[in-house]
Design a protein around this motif. Sequence first.
Motif, PDB file in Angstrom:
ATOM      1  N   PHE A  63      -3.403  -3.239   3.175  1.00  0.00           N
ATOM      2  CA  PHE A  63      -2.403  -2.461   2.020  1.00  0.00           C
ATOM      3  C   PHE A  63      -2.236  -3.677   1.202  1.00  0.00           C
ATOM      4  O   PHE A  63      -1.488  -4.616   1.378  1.00  0.00           O
ATOM      5  CB  PHE A  63      -1.376  -1.950   2.503  1.00  0.00           C
ATOM      6  CG  PHE A  63      -1.562  -0.823   3.576  1.00  0.00           C
ATOM      7  CD1 PHE A  63      -1.533   0.402   3.069  1.00  0.00           C
ATOM      8  CD2 PHE A  63      -1.473  -1.023   5.110  1.00  0.00           C
ATOM      9  CE1 PHE A  63      -1.759   1.588   3.933  1.00  0.00           C
ATOM     10  CE2 PHE A  63      -1.910   0.031   5.866  1.00  0.00           C
ATOM     11  CZ  PHE A  63      -2.014   1.428   5.405  1.00  0.00           C
ATOM     12  N   TYR A  64      -2.395  -3.549  -0.270  1.00  0.00           N
ATOM     13  CA  TYR A  64      -2.446  -4.570  -1.140  1.00  0.00           C
ATOM     14  C   TYR A  64      -1.333  -4.303  -2.138  1.00  0.00           C
ATOM     15  O   TYR A  64      -0.797  -3.350  -2.192  1.00  0.00           O
ATOM     16  CB  TYR A  64      -3.682  -4.610  -1.851  1.00  0.00           C
ATOM     17  CG  TYR A  64      -5.049  -5.097  -1.172  1.00  0.00           C
ATOM     18  CD1 TYR A  64      -5.198  -6.465  -1.025  1.00  0.00           C
ATOM     19  CD2 TYR A  64      -5.799  -3.967  -0.568  1.00  0.00           C
ATOM     20  CE1 TYR A  64      -6.300  -6.765  -0.227  1.00  0.00           C
ATOM     21  CE2 TYR A  64      -6.889  -4.455   0.159  1.00  0.00           C
ATOM     22  CZ  TYR A  64      -7.071  -5.748   0.345  1.00  0.00           C
ATOM     23  OH  TYR A  64      -8.533  -6.156   1.020  1.00  0.00           O
ATOM     24  N   SER A  65      -0.714  -5.356  -2.764  1.00  0.00           N
ATOM     25  CA  SER A  65       0.354  -5.352  -3.849  1.00  0.00           C
ATOM     26  C   SER A  65       1.496  -4.671  -3.130  1.00  0.00           C
ATOM     27  O   SER A  65       2.228  -4.166  -3.813  1.00  0.00           O
ATOM     28  CB  SER A  65      -0.260  -4.401  -4.866  1.00  0.00           C
ATOM     29  OG  SER A  65      -1.258  -5.160  -5.483  1.00  0.00           O
ATOM     30  N   SER A  66       1.884  -4.988  -1.868  1.00  0.00           N
ATOM     31  CA  SER A  66       2.937  -4.539  -1.295  1.00  0.00           C
ATOM     32  C   SER A  66       3.432  -3.130  -1.423  1.00  0.00           C
ATOM     33  O   SER A  66       4.476  -2.401  -1.905  1.00  0.00           O
ATOM     34  CB  SER A  66       4.263  -5.129  -1.894  1.00  0.00           C
ATOM     35  OG  SER A  66       4.046  -6.628  -1.794  1.00  0.00           O
ATOM     36  N   SER A  67       2.193  -2.368  -1.238  1.00  0.00           N
ATOM     37  CA  SER A  67       2.262  -0.976  -1.448  1.00  0.00           C
ATOM     38  C   SER A  67       2.884  -0.190  -0.563  1.00  0.00           C
ATOM     39  O   SER A  67       3.239   1.076  -0.892  1.00  0.00           O
ATOM     40  CB  SER A  67       0.674  -0.299  -1.643  1.00  0.00           C
ATOM     41  OG  SER A  67      -0.167  -0.781  -0.595  1.00  0.00           O
ATOM     42  N   VAL A  68       3.085  -0.436   0.521  1.00  0.00           N
ATOM     43  CA  VAL A  68       3.954   0.083   1.639  1.00  0.00           C
ATOM     44  C   VAL A  68       5.598  -0.007   1.490  1.00  0.00           C
ATOM     45  O   VAL A  68       6.249   0.896   1.542  1.00  0.00           O
ATOM     46  CB  VAL A  68       3.471  -0.251   3.216  1.00  0.00           C
ATOM     47  CG1 VAL A  68       4.305   0.716   4.198  1.00  0.00           C
ATOM     48  CG2 VAL A  68       1.892   0.186   3.201  1.00  0.00           C
ATOM     49  N   VAL A  69       5.732  -1.118   1.659  1.00  0.00           N
ATOM     50  CA  VAL A  69       7.175  -1.687   1.207  1.00  0.00           C
ATOM     51  C   VAL A  69       6.971  -3.149   0.354  1.00  0.00           C
ATOM     52  O   VAL A  69       6.087  -3.521   0.274  1.00  0.00           O
ATOM     53  CB  VAL A  69       7.910  -2.150   2.580  1.00  0.00           C
ATOM     54  CG1 VAL A  69       7.984  -0.831   3.528  1.00  0.00           C
ATOM     55  CG2 VAL A  69       7.210  -3.178   3.473  1.00  0.00           C
ATOM     56  N   ALA A  70       8.371  -3.314   0.056  1.00  0.00           N
ATOM     57  CA  ALA A  70       8.289  -4.632  -0.935  1.00  0.00           C
ATOM     58  C   ALA A  70       8.155  -5.905  -0.038  1.00  0.00           C
ATOM     59  O   ALA A  70       7.920  -5.880   1.172  1.00  0.00           O
ATOM     60  CB  ALA A  70       9.768  -4.880  -1.633  1.00  0.00           C
ATOM     61  N   THR A  71       7.605  -6.712  -0.797  1.00  0.00           N
ATOM     62  CA  THR A  71       6.817  -8.126  -0.155  1.00  0.00           C
ATOM     63  C   THR A  71       7.834  -8.612   0.999  1.00  0.00           C
ATOM     64  O   THR A  71       7.682  -9.000   2.158  1.00  0.00           O
ATOM     65  CB  THR A  71       6.807  -9.351  -1.277  1.00  0.00           C
ATOM     66  OG1 THR A  71       5.709  -8.437  -2.087  1.00  0.00           O
ATOM     67  CG2 THR A  71       6.332 -10.198  -0.594  1.00  0.00           C
ATOM     68  N   THR A  72       9.085  -8.653   0.511  1.00  0.00           N
ATOM     69  CA  THR A  72      10.132  -9.159   1.361  1.00  0.00           C
ATOM     70  C   THR A  72      10.613  -8.475   2.540  1.00  0.00           C
ATOM     71  O   THR A  72      11.248  -9.003   3.498  1.00  0.00           O
ATOM     72  CB  THR A  72      11.570  -9.593   0.570  1.00  0.00           C
ATOM     73  OG1 THR A  72      11.973  -8.314  -0.186  1.00  0.00           O
ATOM     74  CG2 THR A  72      11.248 -10.610  -0.420  1.00  0.00           C
ATOM     75  N   GLU A  73      10.108  -7.202   2.288  1.00  0.00           N
ATOM     76  CA  GLU A  73      10.557  -6.372   3.698  1.00  0.00           C
ATOM     77  C   GLU A  73       9.351  -6.127   4.530  1.00  0.00           C
ATOM     78  O   GLU A  73       9.388  -5.417   5.512  1.00  0.00           O
ATOM     79  CB  GLU A  73      10.790  -4.937   2.980  1.00  0.00           C
ATOM     80  CG  GLU A  73      12.026  -4.860   2.138  1.00  0.00           C
ATOM     81  CD  GLU A  73      12.277  -3.577   1.639  1.00  0.00           C
ATOM     82  OE1 GLU A  73      11.437  -2.764   1.660  1.00  0.00           O
ATOM     83  OE2 GLU A  73      13.147  -3.616   0.878  1.00  0.00           O
ATOM     84  N   THR A  74       8.064  -6.703   4.380  1.00  0.00           N
ATOM     85  CA  THR A  74       6.775  -6.553   5.230  1.00  0.00           C
ATOM     86  C   THR A  74       7.204  -7.067   6.664  1.00  0.00           C
ATOM     87  O   THR A  74       6.578  -6.400   7.527  1.00  0.00           O
ATOM     88  CB  THR A  74       5.738  -7.354   4.529  1.00  0.00           C
ATOM     89  OG1 THR A  74       5.641  -6.969   3.197  1.00  0.00           O
ATOM     90  CG2 THR A  74       4.600  -7.139   5.155  1.00  0.00           C
ATOM     91  N   PHE A  75       7.869  -7.865   6.828  1.00  0.00           N
ATOM     92  CA  PHE A  75       8.129  -8.537   8.176  1.00  0.00           C
ATOM     93  C   PHE A  75       8.863  -7.608   8.911  1.00  0.00           C
ATOM     94  O   PHE A  75       8.247  -7.284  10.236  1.00  0.00           O
ATOM     95  CB  PHE A  75       8.763  -9.925   8.092  1.00  0.00           C
ATOM     96  CG  PHE A  75       8.965 -10.819   9.275  1.00  0.00           C
ATOM     97  CD1 PHE A  75       7.868 -11.395   9.395  1.00  0.00           C
ATOM     98  CD2 PHE A  75       9.994 -10.951  10.165  1.00  0.00           C
ATOM     99  CE1 PHE A  75       7.775 -12.406  10.762  1.00  0.00           C
ATOM    100  CE2 PHE A  75       9.937 -11.578  11.252  1.00  0.00           C
ATOM    101  CZ  PHE A  75       8.873 -12.393  11.493  1.00  0.00           C
ATOM    102  N   ASP A  76      10.004  -6.961   8.399  1.00  0.00           N
ATOM    103  CA  ASP A  76      10.498  -6.197   9.167  1.00  0.00           C
ATOM    104  C   ASP A  76       9.734  -4.905   9.360  1.00  0.00           C
ATOM    105  O   ASP A  76      10.067  -4.241  10.290  1.00  0.00           O
ATOM    106  CB  ASP A  76      12.052  -5.610   8.361  1.00  0.00           C
ATOM    107  CG  ASP A  76      13.045  -6.597   8.682  1.00  0.00           C
ATOM    108  OD1 ASP A  76      13.060  -7.193   9.818  1.00  0.00           O
ATOM    109  OD2 ASP A  76      13.875  -6.918   7.514  1.00  0.00           O
TER     110      ASP A  76
END
Length: 337
Positions: A63-76
């Motif tokens: 999933f590119y360009s933080s398309s699922v969640v914002a960049t900073t929320e990816t870890f969570d």
Amino acid sequence: MKFSTFFMAAGASALMAATAMAEPVTLRVQTHYATEHPTGKQLAEWADDVQVMSGGEITVEMFYSSSVVATTETFDAAINGIVDCDATGGAYQTGKNPAFQFVGDIMGGYETPWQQYSWLYYGDGYAAAQELYNAQNMQLIGWSIYGQESLSSSKPIAGFEDLKGWKFRSPPGMETEIFEKLGASPIVMDFTEIFTALETGIIDGADASGLYNNVGLGLYDIVKHATYPGFHSMPSDHLSCNLDVWNGLTEQQRRIIDTAWQKVSFQIALSNELNNNAAASELQTQGVTLHDWSPEDRAEFRKAAQAAWEDWGTRSPEAGAILASHKEYMKKLGLID
């Protein structure tokens, strides 16, 4: 001979049957890079390597360009099972533990990707970092380090004095504090918001990526100044996966993912070194001014960075331990006294 042939054929048939019965695995991985971005393309190659090396047993759904969640929320999102793995960077997680700063971007520390990789694999870096990740129910697989970043700007940033009042996009964490003390005005924003913020004048510049990657982002279609060679930041993007997901893989699957990641991470560093040099030459013909800071200004920045290290090292036991590990290793490499 006939019996031997029979048993060999039977064994091969059993192995093929076992392989055919293996449950396929799909890993959902989010990155902040776009599909057309140079690093995004290399991550697509990594996903393909994993699938081919596993004989189709593992599929990586990117999933590119933080398309699922914002960049900073990816870890969570990986912790909570929305995705399986995070391919952004540890420095975004300093709110969870300040120690993530020292696995995300040491700031003014190592000079080359190879020095920093060597801490991870040949210092005690991997074990120290893994303890930090496991405490969040995550597993650190590895890093990708593309080299020193370049600051991009709509106005000259030729040295220390030009930072005064300079508004720029900054990642969260220690960097904002260093640049604030040097007189700049860092603004933390998501990676995907940089282009629009520059275009509308909300910011004067950005700490986004290396020179070649910045070209891929289209930054120099808007701004005409950059620092090069870089000196201030060499972030390590990570691949980290939900620990339960990781432990659910076979040893063979884990080694395939790890080996493929080491391949792509080293290729990212190698290709960026070549591409940055080519980009520097091309940008100058297009009217972009590249600013190589003086040794005196670089020393001023490094002094501010090391003061920030010591402060951040007091903010959690884990931060202090990882900082101590870095400093011991940098002394071995002759980078600090």
